[in-house]
Write a protein that holds these residues in place. Structure first.
Motif, PDB file in Angstrom:
ATOM      1  N   GLU A 118       5.307  -8.137  -7.621  1.00 43.29           N
ATOM      2  CA  GLU A 118       5.403  -6.961  -8.493  1.00 43.29           C
ATOM      3  C   GLU A 118       4.000  -6.469  -8.827  1.00 43.29           C
ATOM      4  OE1 GLU A 118       8.249  -5.582  -9.882  1.00 43.29           O
ATOM      5  OE2 GLU A 118       9.704  -7.116  -9.312  1.00 43.29           O
ATOM      6  N   GLY A 119       3.859  -5.166  -8.979  1.00 48.36           N
ATOM      7  CA  GLY A 119       2.650  -4.584  -9.561  1.00 48.36           C
ATOM      8  C   GLY A 119       1.385  -4.803  -8.744  1.00 48.36           C
ATOM      9  N   TRP A 120       0.259  -4.904  -9.473  1.00 50.30           N
ATOM     10  CA  TRP A 120      -1.042  -5.021  -8.790  1.00 50.30           C
ATOM     11  C   TRP A 120      -1.168  -6.337  -8.038  1.00 50.30           C
ATOM     12  CZ3 TRP A 120      -3.415  -0.846  -7.675  1.00 50.30           C
ATOM     13  CH2 TRP A 120      -3.332   0.254  -8.522  1.00 50.30           C
ATOM     14  N   ARG A 121      -0.448  -7.359  -8.478  1.00 47.36           N
ATOM     15  CA  ARG A 121      -0.486  -8.626  -7.732  1.00 47.36           C
ATOM     16  C   ARG A 121       0.124  -8.449  -6.344  1.00 47.36           C
ATOM     17  NH1 ARG A 121       0.642 -14.113 -10.816  1.00 47.36           N
ATOM     18  NH2 ARG A 121      -1.044 -14.038 -12.306  1.00 47.36           N
ATOM     19  N   LEU A 122       1.189  -7.658  -6.289  1.00 45.31           N
ATOM     20  CA  LEU A 122       1.816  -7.357  -4.997  1.00 45.31           C
ATOM     21  C   LEU A 122       0.788  -6.661  -4.094  1.00 45.31           C
ATOM     22  CD1 LEU A 122       4.373  -6.984  -3.135  1.00 45.31           C
ATOM     23  CD2 LEU A 122       4.702  -4.795  -4.294  1.00 45.31           C
ATOM     24  N   PHE A 123       0.077  -5.672  -4.673  1.00 47.35           N
ATOM     25  CA  PHE A 123      -0.955  -4.955  -3.918  1.00 47.35           C
ATOM     26  C   PHE A 123      -2.003  -5.942  -3.393  1.00 47.35           C
ATOM     27  CE2 PHE A 123      -5.281  -3.122  -4.369  1.00 47.35           C
ATOM     28  CZ  PHE A 123      -5.264  -2.279  -3.273  1.00 47.35           C
ATOM     29  N   ALA A 124      -2.485  -6.846  -4.278  1.00 51.32           N
ATOM     30  CA  ALA A 124      -3.515  -7.812  -3.874  1.00 51.32           C
ATOM     31  C   ALA A 124      -2.999  -8.696  -2.738  1.00 51.32           C
ATOM     32  CB  ALA A 124      -3.923  -8.666  -5.077  1.00 51.32           C
ATOM     33  N   LEU A 125      -1.748  -9.158  -2.869  1.00 48.57           N
ATOM     34  CA  LEU A 125      -1.161 -10.032  -1.849  1.00 48.57           C
ATOM     35  C   LEU A 125      -1.071  -9.313  -0.504  1.00 48.57           C
ATOM     36  CD1 LEU A 125       0.352 -12.760  -1.293  1.00 48.57           C
ATOM     37  CD2 LEU A 125       2.459 -11.545  -1.822  1.00 48.57           C
ATOM     38  N   LEU A 126      -0.594  -8.058  -0.547  1.00 49.00           N
ATOM     39  CA  LEU A 126      -0.435  -7.286   0.696  1.00 49.00           C
ATOM     40  C   LEU A 126      -1.790  -6.990   1.331  1.00 49.00           C
ATOM     41  CD1 LEU A 126       2.400  -4.822  -0.437  1.00 49.00           C
ATOM     42  CD2 LEU A 126       2.598  -6.696   1.206  1.00 49.00           C
ATOM     43  N   MET A 127      -2.798  -6.644   0.509  1.00 50.46           N
ATOM     44  CA  MET A 127      -4.110  -6.318   1.070  1.00 50.46           C
ATOM     45  C   MET A 127      -4.763  -7.549   1.687  1.00 50.46           C
ATOM     46  SD  MET A 127      -4.628  -3.190   1.136  1.00 50.46           S
ATOM     47  CE  MET A 127      -6.238  -3.295   1.872  1.00 50.46           C
ATOM     48  N   LEU A 128      -4.649  -8.704   1.011  1.00 47.52           N
ATOM     49  CA  LEU A 128      -5.247  -9.930   1.568  1.00 47.52           C
ATOM     50  C   LEU A 128      -4.587 -10.259   2.904  1.00 47.52           C
ATOM     51  CD1 LEU A 128      -5.671 -12.130  -1.645  1.00 47.52           C
ATOM     52  CD2 LEU A 128      -7.477 -11.077  -0.261  1.00 47.52           C
ATOM     53  N   THR A 129      -3.254 -10.063   2.955  1.00 44.73           N
ATOM     54  CA  THR A 129      -2.531 -10.341   4.203  1.00 44.73           C
ATOM     55  C   THR A 129      -2.989  -9.391   5.300  1.00 44.73           C
ATOM     56  OG1 THR A 129      -0.638 -10.976   2.844  1.00 44.73           O
ATOM     57  CG2 THR A 129      -0.204 -10.611   5.173  1.00 44.73           C
ATOM     58  N   LEU A 130      -3.112  -8.104   4.954  1.00 46.96           N
ATOM     59  CA  LEU A 130      -3.539  -7.109   5.951  1.00 46.96           C
ATOM     60  C   LEU A 130      -4.943  -7.415   6.478  1.00 46.96           C
ATOM     61  CD1 LEU A 130      -2.445  -3.559   4.659  1.00 46.96           C
ATOM     62  CD2 LEU A 130      -1.654  -4.784   6.684  1.00 46.96           C
ATOM     63  N   ILE A 131      -5.856  -7.726   5.553  1.00 53.14           N
ATOM     64  CA  ILE A 131      -7.243  -8.007   5.971  1.00 53.14           C
ATOM     65  C   ILE A 131      -7.272  -9.239   6.885  1.00 53.14           C
ATOM     66  CG2 ILE A 131      -9.526  -8.728   5.132  1.00 53.14           C
ATOM     67  CD1 ILE A 131      -8.929  -6.928   2.621  1.00 53.14           C
ATOM     68  N   ALA A 132      -6.525 -10.276   6.494  1.00 49.53           N
ATOM     69  CA  ALA A 132      -6.507 -11.501   7.311  1.00 49.53           C
ATOM     70  C   ALA A 132      -5.955 -11.199   8.709  1.00 49.53           C
ATOM     71  CB  ALA A 132      -5.669 -12.574   6.614  1.00 49.53           C
ATOM     72  N   LEU A 133      -4.878 -10.410   8.769  1.00 45.83           N
ATOM     73  CA  LEU A 133      -4.285 -10.084  10.075  1.00 45.83           C
ATOM     74  C   LEU A 133      -5.253  -9.269  10.928  1.00 45.83           C
ATOM     75  CD1 LEU A 133      -0.581  -9.242   9.080  1.00 45.83           C
ATOM     76  CD2 LEU A 133      -1.371 -11.157  10.479  1.00 45.83           C
TER      77      LEU A 133
END
Ligand code: HEM
Length: 206
Positions: free
Chosen positions: A9-24
């Motif tokens: 939820e919220g900004w934590r969701l954003f952080a999780l998605l961005m970290l995943t995208l950067i790692a990929l």
């Protein structure tokens, strides 16, 4: 309602998605030893992740209206964070484009045109303005009416740009038509949801 404290939820969701995208993206570029081929794969990958997050954000309200359930309510509640993730994904697209132009100027010139700069530039201007006004304070600063105009115009412009960018590749790779399906679905959902909205009540004369 206060933001729930979990990673979905919220900004934590954003952080999780961005970290995943950067790692990929680092992993994808690394598969080609960070050579230009890997960078081009990252450009294509982020165009596709951007498509996913754009459609989730731009279709959220219509979907929640037409099919209210736990998933669509989650999507509607988090549409701001899904939208900002789209902007983040496209920021990586921009970084990879800059790397491509520096590493292989001739290949880059062949892959771009004046039209891609004009339409892509307008697209990025909308993305930047929409992301900048995705915070309570900045959204309040421009006012509800301007916010709605910006996000509606920008959303439809980006829908158009995704359609053109994926659509122009269909003659070479027919399977690219699959990328047009979510775009068409979002457009159709928004139209159906708008048509289903009750007409504004009119004040009867006399
Ligand atoms: C000035 C801005 C932009 C430039 C210079 C640019 C450049 C590029 C380049 C060079 C590619 C091809 C990469 C390759 O074949 O290796 C590409 C692919 C793509 N870009 Fe961008 N882009 C820009 C902005 C945008 C924007 C704003 C969008 C969408 C809203 C977008 C969507 C796409 C899509 C859908 C692809 C195809 C990905 C695929 O083949 O799966 N681009 N872009």
């Amino acid at each position: 309602m206060p933001a729930r404290q979990n990673w979905f939820e919220g900004w934590r969701l954003f952080a999780l998605l961005m970290l995943t995208l950067i790692a990929l993206c680092v992993w994808i570029a690394g598969m080609r030893q960070f050579e230009v081929d890997g960078v081009r794969m990252v450009i294509r990958f982020t165009a596709r992740t951007s498509l996913l997050f754009f459609c989730l954000a731009f279709g959220a309200a219509a979907l929640a209206r037409l099919w209210p359930n736990a998933w669509t309510r989650w999507q509607r509640r988090n549409r701001r964070y899904l939208g900002v993730t789209f902007a983040g994904s496209h920021a990586i697209h921009a970084v990879a484009i800059a790397c491509f132009s520096a590493m292989d100027p001739a290949g880059y010139a062949a892959a771009t045109s004046l039209a891609s700069y004009i339409f892509g530039g307008v697209g990025y201007a909308f993305i930047a303005a929409m992301a900048a006004t995705s915070f309570d304070r900045t959204a309040r600063a421009i006012g509800a009416r301007a916010w709605r105009t910006l996000h509606l115009t920008g959303g439809y412009y980006l829908l158009f740009q995704f359609t053109v960018s994926f659509g122009k590749r269909v003659p070479d790779v027919p399977l690219y038509v699959l990328f047009l399906v979510p775009l068409l679905a979002v457009f159709a959902l928004r139209m159906i949801s708008m048509a289903a909205r009750p007409a504004p009540r009119t004040v009867e004369a006399g």
